[in-house]
Enzyme design. Structure first.
Site, mmCIF file in Angstrom:
data_model
loop_
_atom_site.group_PDB
_atom_site.id
_atom_site.type_symbol
_atom_site.label_atom_id
_atom_site.label_comp_id
_atom_site.label_asym_id
_atom_site.label_seq_id
_atom_site.Cartn_x
_atom_site.Cartn_y
_atom_site.Cartn_z
ATOM 1 N N PHE A 29 -5.090 7.614 -40.443
ATOM 2 C CA PHE A 29 -4.863 9.084 -41.042
ATOM 3 C C PHE A 29 -3.675 9.440 -41.883
ATOM 4 O O PHE A 29 -3.207 10.217 -41.803
ATOM 5 C CB PHE A 29 -4.871 10.028 -39.538
ATOM 6 C CG PHE A 29 -6.015 9.899 -38.548
ATOM 7 C CD1 PHE A 29 -7.213 9.706 -39.063
ATOM 8 C CD2 PHE A 29 -5.577 10.118 -37.262
ATOM 9 C CE1 PHE A 29 -8.380 9.582 -38.059
ATOM 10 C CE2 PHE A 29 -6.699 10.053 -36.279
ATOM 11 C CZ PHE A 29 -8.075 9.800 -36.722
ATOM 12 N N ARG A 57 7.758 20.584 -41.967
ATOM 13 C CA ARG A 57 6.784 21.564 -41.260
ATOM 14 C C ARG A 57 6.831 22.972 -41.978
ATOM 15 O O ARG A 57 5.548 23.538 -41.928
ATOM 16 C CB ARG A 57 7.425 21.674 -39.727
ATOM 17 C CG ARG A 57 6.741 20.388 -39.052
ATOM 18 C CD ARG A 57 7.034 20.288 -37.610
ATOM 19 N NE ARG A 57 6.728 19.222 -36.850
ATOM 20 C CZ ARG A 57 7.148 18.368 -36.111
ATOM 21 N NH1 ARG A 57 8.202 18.642 -35.698
ATOM 22 N NH2 ARG A 57 6.561 17.114 -35.604
ATOM 23 N N GLU A 111 1.122 16.686 -38.491
ATOM 24 C CA GLU A 111 2.313 16.589 -38.621
ATOM 25 C C GLU A 111 2.993 17.372 -37.209
ATOM 26 O O GLU A 111 3.664 18.232 -37.040
ATOM 27 C CB GLU A 111 2.997 17.601 -39.889
ATOM 28 C CG GLU A 111 2.855 16.728 -40.933
ATOM 29 C CD GLU A 111 3.784 16.969 -42.084
ATOM 30 O OE1 GLU A 111 4.847 17.632 -41.737
ATOM 31 O OE2 GLU A 111 3.334 16.928 -43.074
#
Lengths: 385, 260, 398
Positions: free
Chosen positions: A154, A241, A362
């Site tokens: 991924f 993030r 994430e």
């Protein structure tokens, strides 16, 4: 809402908005259909100096901060979150070099990134997603080299990027403390890619496996020291993030823009549907939620830019809140479009599909909650207020 | 190469709407932009500079606020901006505008090529480019879609026609007007935008130019606007919804007598 | 030259604020005031003021001996020896104007071996045909063509000079008007004369077709216009008409050119030339891909029309730029314009909204294209277009 952006930040926003309107929106639906990687848009972004945004001036960048990056990511995501990810994924991939790279490593790689060379970050493995401690990829030191073996999955920008930052175990016996971070360049013998994943959303983004089979890299490619891999990864996520939050805000804003435009034009019972209170309440709630998320994302980004030490909790909150918000808002946008929201002629359903990933990657939002809760509890028990 | 690009600030005509009650232009919120065709002229000027070296000067005639379009041109890679602005220029038609710009370009020495957009989106006259060339007594090539080569003081150029294109060779200095097909304009980069913000814009008034006063502005303009009016709106059309077969049949019945 | 507001006459009605295209007017103490930096002296406010409170003064320059200019001229544009259709349209309109003014209509034709074309121009309404025949004039080049026209205008002094607003016309006449130092109005869609003042009333669209302006050239002669193709009807041929053919000899020195024609490339077949077509079938983003334009070509073939395209389809690489209709493409005014899968952005509308009949086919009933459509079909073009092709084929026996 006025976020008192600097003159340069307004310039970045206007520039990215122009690229979104002129270069991203016209191709978004097509690339979503064909899953083609947006190399031509990447070139436009690079020519506009935007890959330099997060690179220091001494390495040919603009020396901007996380907020600058968030502004850019948000604007691109308004047009297409998949295309935006080619950009944001590069910021993620280069973060470990910015955080832990030595002067030689920075001088070697950062000028290339500032010119638009794509990067990717590799931590997730088939058996190690949220539980990064389960990493199986190994890096064995042999003389002046490390030999990498294992598979990452991924990986955003996988196969398209030229520079990869990858976590591998240098000492399995030490668990998480035995992980290290490496730079691997595309074309290194023993480094290949798995097939491209076919995805629900962000389909213009490329997601592939990274496969290492006796991949030999010079020891100079170790970032920081052996054993620091997870610390660098965690600090990378702290920085990245808010960017996922910005992507979520952009997706939500894009879907609201489309829904609002549609609601003004769509006539039922002799009136535009925007004149009905049921629709108005939805629009108002969507706009309010977006604004709240944006405020949180920008605050978290500003905190990082200001050099605040512990940003883990606020970064996680920004990502969590914004991505959950984006999911709700994009579902509502589909609802406002009615039947047209469910067909691909209209942009609403794409925003909804694109939003979902922001709750997953994430660190899933469950992991974000763990992080936030752990931080809360730790703070209480240590007596720090 | 010493290149001059002539541009115009125009209201974004795509935002202009007509107030259905008063039948007047609604200009509220209408932005001023670089004339869309001039963006291709700027891009071509910058590309020529990148190909052959030299300098690109961008020039506009207009009110003081037209400075904004010069800065935008500099952000795309032009080196210098000149604002030709004076009360004496107000009311200029294409003849007076061409004259004034020609005098200003004359002040920039040793120009090799002047590039204009094919026309401005507010007036759509396409007359100022040829006007400048005529006033400067240099050759012109209009509707240019490609500059094939420039060598030995000559330019080989493709010029659009109704049926295709012509290839012409012209001596330099010359003036060209360009169409959209010639290039794809770049989006000004962040560094370009920052440089443009700081750039010094030259401001030239009538007194700075070697100019005959009676050829300026309204006095120097033979054409007078005697009336401005809004065209009658198109009558409301007839809509067919529902069965496509039936819609198509109805439409063919309505139209067949119009087709020769 | 100046603009002034007479405060005694100004009632503060604010009409002038609304009509100013440049936001140059504002209210102060209930009177209109002008921001001179924004004002272009266009005169819109002066026209709108019901109280004659706004005055624009101009010291007029003037063509010397203005009264000596007589007659209406039409430029006889030819390409490869073929007189262009817009010339016949101008001869029709020019005849009407000349008759109103009580003067002769003349046509001027430049080329090589074009003398044979002159008789037809007389049959189409010209009293005189001036012909300049020289090898240097075989193909259009700005400089020699300009020099010849300037020479003839100075010699014969027409009061009105009309030319097609074609690629050649707009390039050439711009140059001629500057050399003569007279007024030129571009791309006119309406022409009339004030018989008393002998003014040519030139009407043309501006601001992307949102407004119309009537323009005069009061003190300069000739009054020159380029005129949009397909606005006026072609003059009918009357084989009994008589007229004079006058061969002009121009000094060779005036035929020199600094621009050389190297090659002519014809890419567009006559059926694809959207500027000439009476019927245009046009496609936009709704076509979904280049392969689907074959559907439009079939319909266009049945109707004897050409295929056009919106900017979106050109930018996507589905159609070449030469087919683009709209602000940055071509302005067209065919008899019938069929818009398929075109949403109708204003940039597109300004390029086609003067078509006689507009047909819009679109799935989205709220698409702006329907606001200009004479007939609108809400539906899937992939169903509707083939149906139209079939039904037109039947109805027209083609």
């Amino acid at each position: 809402m006025d976020y008192l952006l600097s003159e340069q930040q307004i310039m970045i926003r206007d520039l990215c908005r122009q690229i979104t309107e002129e270069k991203i929106k016209p191709v978004a639906a097509e690339l979503d259909k064909t899953e083609e990687f947006p190399h031509s848009v990447v070139k436009v972004m690079a020519d506009a100096d935007l890959f330099g945004l997060f690179i220091d001036e001494q390495y040919g960048g603009m020396g901007g901060g996380i907020l600058d990056l968030c502004i850019a990511t948000e604007e691109f995501s308004r047009g297409c979150a998949g295309i935006a990810l080619a950009y944001a994924g590069t910021a993620l991939g280069v973060d470990p070099i910015l955080i832990a790279g030595n002067d030689e490593q920075k001088a070697k790689y950062l000028p290339r990134v500032a010119k638009g060379t794509l990067c990717a970050f590799g931590i997730t493995e088939p058996g190690a997603g949220s539980d990064a401690g389960g990493t199986q990829t190994t890096a064995k030191k042999e003389g002046d080299h490390y030999i990498l073996n294992g598979t990452k999955c991924f990986i955003t920008n996988g196969g398209e990027a030229d520079i990869y930052t990858v976590v591998a175990m240098t000492d399995k016996s030490r668990g998480a403390r035995g992980a290290s971070m490496f730079i691997v360049e595309k074309g290194t013998p023993g480094f290949t890619f798995g097939k491209k994943e076919e995805k629900l959303g962000i389909r213009a983004s490329a997601t592939r496996e990274l496969i290492f089979q006796d991949c030999k890299i010079p020891k100079e490619n170790l970032l920081g020291k052996e054993g620091q891999g997870f610390i660098i990864a965690m600090r990378t996520f702290d920085m990245s993030r808010p960017g996922i939050g910005a992507q979520a805000v952009g997706i939500a804003q894009g879907s609201l823009d489309a829904a609002l435009e549609y609601a003004k034009q769509r006539v039922q019972f002799g009136k535009p549907i925007s004149s009905f209170q049921g629709i108005q309440f939805m629009l108002a709630d969507m706009a309010t939620q977006i604004e709240a998320a944006r405020a949180l994302v920008y605050a978290a980004a500003r905190q990082i830019d200001a050099g605040v030490k512990d940003v883990t909790r606020s970064s996680a909150m920004a990502k969590l809140f914004a991505s959950d918000m984006a999911m709700r808002v994009t579902v509502d946008a589909v609802q406002i479009f009615g039947g047209y929201g469910y067909i691909k002629e209209y942009p609403a359903e794409k925003y909804m599909r694109d939003a979902k990933i922001t709750q997953i990657y994430e660190g899933t939002n469950q992991i974000q909650r763990n992080i936030i809760a752990r931080d809360l509890i730790r703070e209480r028990s240590s007596g720090v207020v | 190469m010493n290149i001059v690009v002539c541009i115009k600030q125009v209201p974004d005509t795509t935002q202009v709407r007509i107030d259905p009650v008063t039948n007047t232009l609604i200009r509220e919120g209408v932005q001023s932009i670089i004339n869309p065709f001039d963006v291709y002229a700027i891009e071509e000027g910058v590309r020529l500079k990148e190909r052959f070296g030299g300098k690109v000067t961008v020039i506009t005639m207009g009110p003081p606020q037209a400075e904004a379009v010069l800065r935008e041109s500099i952000s795309m890679g032009c080196d210098e901006g000149v604002l030709v602005s004076d009360r004496a220029f107000a009311g200029s038609d294409t003849l007076a505008t061409g004259y004034t710009l020609a005098r200003a370009i004359n002040k920039i020495k040793d120009v090799d090529m002047i590039i204009c957009g094919k026309q401005a989106s507010d007036g759509d006259t396409a007359q100022v480019g040829p006007g400048i060339a005529t006033q400067l007594d240099i050759p012109q090539v209009t509707y240019v879609k490609k500059i094939e080569e420039i060598a030995n003081g000559k330019a080989k150029i493709e010029r659009m026609t109704e049926e295709g294109f012509e290839i012409v060779e012209t001596s330099m200095p010359c003036l060209i007007t360009v169409v959209k097909e010639i290039n794809e304009p770049r989006i000004p980069s962040l560094k370009g935008r920052m440089a443009a913000k700081k750039a010094v814009i030259l401001a030239w008034k009538a007194i700075d130019l070697d100019i005959e006063e009676n050829r300026l502005g309204l006095t120097g303009s033979p054409t007078w606007v005697s009336k401005i009016f809004t065209p009658p709106p198109r009558p409301k059309g007839q809509m067919f919804e529902g069965d496509p077969e039936e819609s198509a049949t109805n439409l063919v019945d309505l139209l067949k007598n119009h087709i020769g | 030259m100046s603009i002034q507001i007479n405060n005694d006459k100004c009632t503060g009605c604010t009409i002038c604020l609304k009509v100013c295209p440049f936001s140059a007017l504002s209210m102060s103490n209930k009177k209109a005031v002008i921001d001179l930096d924004k004002c272009t002296l266009c005169g819109a406010c002066q026209d709108s003021c019901n109280f004659k409170a706004i005055e624009i003064k101009r010291e007029a320059s003037r063509t010397p001996n203005l009264e000596a200019y007589k007659g209406v001229w039409v430029f006889g544009e030819q390409k490869r020896g073929a007189v262009q259709p817009v010339v016949y349209e101008l001869l029709g309109k020019g005849r009407e104007l000349a008759d109103k003014l009580g003067v002769e209509l003349s046509c001027v034709i430049l080329g090589h071996n074009v003398k044979g074309k002159c008789q037809e121009l007389i049959f189409r309404g010209a009293d005189n045909v001036y012909v300049v025949d020289a090898p240097e004039l075989e193909h259009f080049l700005d400089e020699p063509y300009t020099n010849v026209l300037v020479n003839l205008i100075r010699k014969y002094r027409p009061e009105i000079f009309l030319c097609g607003a074609t690629v050649i016309g707009r390039s050439l006449i711009s140059r001629v008007a500057v050399k003569i130092h007279t007024g030129l109005t571009a791309d006119c869609t309406g022409l009339d004369v004030d018989t008393k003042e002998r003014f040519l009333l030139q009407t043309r669209p501006a601001f992307g077709g949102n407004i119309m302006a009537t323009i005069l050239s009061k003190n300069h002669r000739p009054q020159m216009s380029t005129v949009r193709h397909k606005v006026f009807k072609e003059a009918v041929v009357n084989p009994n008409r008589k007229g004079k053919i006058i061969e002009e000899v121009i000094p060779k020195v005036l035929l020199k050119s600094r621009t050389k024609l190297l090659d002519v490339v014809e890419e567009i077949t006559s059926t694809a030339n959207i500027a000439e077509a009476d019927i245009i079938v046009s496609g936009g983003r709704g076509m979904k891909g280049p392969e689907n334009f074959a559907l439009l070509e079939e319909l266009a073939k049945v109707l004897g029309g050409a295929v056009g395209s919106s900017r979106a389809a050109v930018d996507s690489g589905w159609m070449p730029y030469s087919h683009q209709v709209g602000q940055t493409g071509k302005t067209v005014c065919p008899k019938i314009y069929i818009a398929c899968g075109i949403s109708g952005q204003i940039q597109h509308l300004v390029g086609m909204q003067s078509s006689d009949i507009i047909i819009a086919i679109n799935q989205d009933p709220s698409a702006p294209i329907f606001t200009v459509a004479t007939y609108g079909i809400v539906g899937d073009l992939f169903q509707v277009v083939p149906l139209l092709t079939r039904k037109f084929k039947e109805a027209l026996n083609r």
